[in-house]
Design a protein around this motif. Sequence first.
Motif, PDB file in Angstrom:
ATOM      1  N   LEU A 149     -19.598   0.143 -16.262  1.00 59.34           N
ATOM      2  CA  LEU A 149     -21.027   0.329 -16.547  1.00 59.34           C
ATOM      3  C   LEU A 149     -21.423   1.788 -16.409  1.00 59.34           C
ATOM      4  O   LEU A 149     -22.322   2.263 -17.087  1.00 59.34           O
ATOM      5  CB  LEU A 149     -21.861  -0.446 -15.507  1.00 59.34           C
ATOM      6  CG  LEU A 149     -22.172  -1.905 -15.717  1.00 59.34           C
ATOM      7  CD1 LEU A 149     -22.885  -2.433 -14.485  1.00 59.34           C
ATOM      8  CD2 LEU A 149     -23.018  -2.116 -16.941  1.00 59.34           C
TER       9      LEU A 149
ATOM     10  N   GLU B   2     -29.147   6.187 -16.665  1.00 52.74           N
ATOM     11  CA  GLU B   2     -29.459   4.843 -16.230  1.00 52.74           C
ATOM     12  C   GLU B   2     -28.903   4.664 -14.819  1.00 52.74           C
ATOM     13  O   GLU B   2     -27.807   5.129 -14.540  1.00 52.74           O
ATOM     14  CB  GLU B   2     -28.782   3.857 -17.189  1.00 52.74           C
ATOM     15  CG  GLU B   2     -29.495   2.556 -17.312  1.00 52.74           C
ATOM     16  CD  GLU B   2     -28.819   1.664 -18.364  1.00 52.74           C
ATOM     17  OE1 GLU B   2     -29.094   0.465 -18.337  1.00 52.74           O
ATOM     18  OE2 GLU B   2     -28.031   2.172 -19.165  1.00 52.74           O
ATOM     19  N   LEU B   3     -29.664   4.002 -13.961  1.00 52.17           N
ATOM     20  CA  LEU B   3     -29.215   3.868 -12.567  1.00 52.17           C
ATOM     21  C   LEU B   3     -28.858   2.414 -12.255  1.00 52.17           C
ATOM     22  O   LEU B   3     -29.602   1.507 -12.595  1.00 52.17           O
ATOM     23  CB  LEU B   3     -30.315   4.342 -11.614  1.00 52.17           C
ATOM     24  CG  LEU B   3     -30.760   5.795 -11.760  1.00 52.17           C
ATOM     25  CD1 LEU B   3     -31.830   6.119 -10.713  1.00 52.17           C
ATOM     26  CD2 LEU B   3     -29.579   6.744 -11.611  1.00 52.17           C
ATOM     27  N   PHE B   4     -27.705   2.249 -11.629  1.00 53.14           N
ATOM     28  CA  PHE B   4     -27.295   0.918 -11.178  1.00 53.14           C
ATOM     29  C   PHE B   4     -27.094   0.979  -9.670  1.00 53.14           C
ATOM     30  O   PHE B   4     -26.341   1.824  -9.182  1.00 53.14           O
ATOM     31  CB  PHE B   4     -25.982   0.511 -11.845  1.00 53.14           C
ATOM     32  CG  PHE B   4     -26.125   0.211 -13.309  1.00 53.14           C
ATOM     33  CD1 PHE B   4     -26.389  -1.078 -13.751  1.00 53.14           C
ATOM     34  CD2 PHE B   4     -26.019   1.233 -14.245  1.00 53.14           C
ATOM     35  CE1 PHE B   4     -26.524  -1.347 -15.116  1.00 53.14           C
ATOM     36  CE2 PHE B   4     -26.156   0.964 -15.601  1.00 53.14           C
ATOM     37  CZ  PHE B   4     -26.413  -0.323 -16.032  1.00 53.14           C
ATOM     38  N   LEU B   5     -27.776   0.076  -8.980  1.00 49.49           N
ATOM     39  CA  LEU B   5     -27.614   0.038  -7.524  1.00 49.49           C
ATOM     40  C   LEU B   5     -26.807  -1.189  -7.138  1.00 49.49           C
ATOM     41  O   LEU B   5     -27.105  -2.306  -7.571  1.00 49.49           O
ATOM     42  CB  LEU B   5     -28.992  -0.030  -6.841  1.00 49.49           C
ATOM     43  CG  LEU B   5     -28.958  -0.367  -5.350  1.00 49.49           C
ATOM     44  CD1 LEU B   5     -28.311   0.760  -4.547  1.00 49.49           C
ATOM     45  CD2 LEU B   5     -30.352  -0.671  -4.820  1.00 49.49           C
ATOM     46  N   LEU B   6     -25.775  -0.964  -6.333  1.00 48.11           N
ATOM     47  CA  LEU B   6     -25.084  -2.091  -5.739  1.00 48.11           C
ATOM     48  C   LEU B   6     -25.476  -2.106  -4.268  1.00 48.11           C
ATOM     49  O   LEU B   6     -25.011  -1.286  -3.489  1.00 48.11           O
ATOM     50  CB  LEU B   6     -23.570  -1.941  -5.901  1.00 48.11           C
ATOM     51  CG  LEU B   6     -22.866  -3.294  -5.862  1.00 48.11           C
ATOM     52  CD1 LEU B   6     -21.695  -3.318  -6.793  1.00 48.11           C
ATOM     53  CD2 LEU B   6     -22.493  -3.709  -4.468  1.00 48.11           C
ATOM     54  N   PRO B   7     -26.386  -2.995  -3.912  1.00 49.72           N
ATOM     55  CA  PRO B   7     -26.914  -2.961  -2.542  1.00 49.72           C
ATOM     56  C   PRO B   7     -25.874  -3.421  -1.522  1.00 49.72           C
ATOM     57  O   PRO B   7     -25.230  -4.437  -1.714  1.00 49.72           O
ATOM     58  CB  PRO B   7     -28.108  -3.922  -2.593  1.00 49.72           C
ATOM     59  CG  PRO B   7     -27.912  -4.758  -3.803  1.00 49.72           C
ATOM     60  CD  PRO B   7     -26.989  -4.051  -4.731  1.00 49.72           C
TER      61      PRO B   7
ATOM     62  N   PHE C 256     -17.753  -1.359  -9.248  1.00 52.80           N
ATOM     63  CA  PHE C 256     -18.139  -0.393 -10.293  1.00 52.80           C
ATOM     64  C   PHE C 256     -16.933   0.013 -11.133  1.00 52.80           C
ATOM     65  O   PHE C 256     -17.040   0.203 -12.337  1.00 52.80           O
ATOM     66  CB  PHE C 256     -18.789   0.842  -9.670  1.00 52.80           C
ATOM     67  CG  PHE C 256     -20.276   0.685  -9.481  1.00 52.80           C
ATOM     68  CD1 PHE C 256     -21.101   0.313 -10.539  1.00 52.80           C
ATOM     69  CD2 PHE C 256     -20.851   0.934  -8.246  1.00 52.80           C
ATOM     70  CE1 PHE C 256     -22.472   0.169 -10.361  1.00 52.80           C
ATOM     71  CE2 PHE C 256     -22.220   0.795  -8.064  1.00 52.80           C
ATOM     72  CZ  PHE C 256     -23.035   0.407  -9.118  1.00 52.80           C
TER      73      PHE C 256
END
Lengths: 80, 399
Positions: B195, B166-171, B190
């Motif tokens: 997560l 699963e990918l989580f992006l923190l822009p 993070f």
Amino acid sequence: MVEDKSDTLQPSFEQAYKRLEEIARKLEENTIPLEESFRLFEEGQELLKRCNELLDRAEKRLNIIRVRDDGVQIEETDLD
Amino acid sequence: MVRISEKVYTVTSLTRAIRGLVEDGLPSLWVEGEVSNYKRHSSGHRYFNLKDEGSRIDCVMWRTRRPPGFELEDGALVRAFGKVTVWEKGGRYQLDVVSIMPVGLGALQMAFETLKRKLSEEGLFDAARKRPLPRYPKAVGIVTSPTGAAIRDLVWGFKSRYPAAELFLLPVAVQGEGSSDQIAAGIEIFNRLDLVDVIVIGRGGGSMEDLWAFNEERVVRAVAASRLPVVSAVGHEIDVTLSDLAADLRAPTPTAAAGLVVPDRAEITGELTRRREALVRALERSVSLWRERVSGIAKSYGFQRAVGRVGEERLRLDELARRIESALVRALDVNRQALKALGMRISALSPDAVLGRGYCVAHKSDGTIVRNSEILKVHDELSLKFYRGGAAAVVKEVF
């Protein structure tokens, strides 16, 4: 978090894989009772199934984390 | 006004006083000049002078220092970083050079070198600090720009190799004002959220100025302090940032990052298939081993003796059966003889036997057996039955 509840009870890929290694080793040691071998074999088959399921599961989303004053919010976007 | 000391110095105490003034009074510093009298001693130490139009200073660069990344030679214009030290015995001072670079690299490079040296001395880049990455990450946290080439390359890389992650992006902004604060905060967020299993920070290629955020102390410290393992994927192969050095793993490019962070799904599938086959083989071996063991037991003395005992029991049972059977037969014989006697007694009572003795039976025409003459009249017809044969008769007289 986009994971269903049942998932958290099931072993993770890493756990399943580790247990598989253990089972293979035990089976190869040949010191366990026959019934135990069958039980381990069945468990191994289940774990293999679980591993394959986890691998086949394709996450099609990119979760974007938005930072707000009161914490963070997760926004899902489709990749396709 | 002239200050005069009343104390008489020895040469040594004077030199020591000078040493204190120089070494305590001057910070570590950069000095720019032209190299002359450059000599590399067989011990590995480097000796040279730095000079300009007005003066010169002796310099030494110990063997243990990181070697200069360029050709050091007479006439080269350099900037050397180090500390002025006094050699008491010779009464001379020199620059103890820690790092050196050719002039023309600019302020950023100098800042880079200075911070690098400082953080390196703190141990932030030590190999012992590097942690292994999870082999099969369930979720990956990405800190980068939402619009750059890096996020496209990262997402493509992860999805094509290992779609289960699963990918989580923190822009964040990866360059310009405030970008380093955002990147450092992203790493910290993070770490707080729980997560993901691993963090990837990075951006696409650019000039040293473009990549600068990843050389800023705040970011480098956040990388080093991260509880989660961090992979740094900044710029191109040749660009090495301080974040790269502090990270648990440096990816040469964002595209390469996926290959380092997640396994290849096709490879694991193959591995799982091999594992399944191994499992089946192990079970088969286990079963055949047990089969051998069982047949081994069957052949063993103890087991055979047990089987022998069962045989003896069976013999005794057979004997018993035989005895029961013959008892039954005997009992039947006795009965048969009694039956015979009974039969004889019964047959003595049969009418045939009576007739045999010379008697006869008379029936009236209606079938009645005549036992008494009173039922007869003259002229009645009678049927007489003898032991053998019979006769018809007419009554002539009743008496």
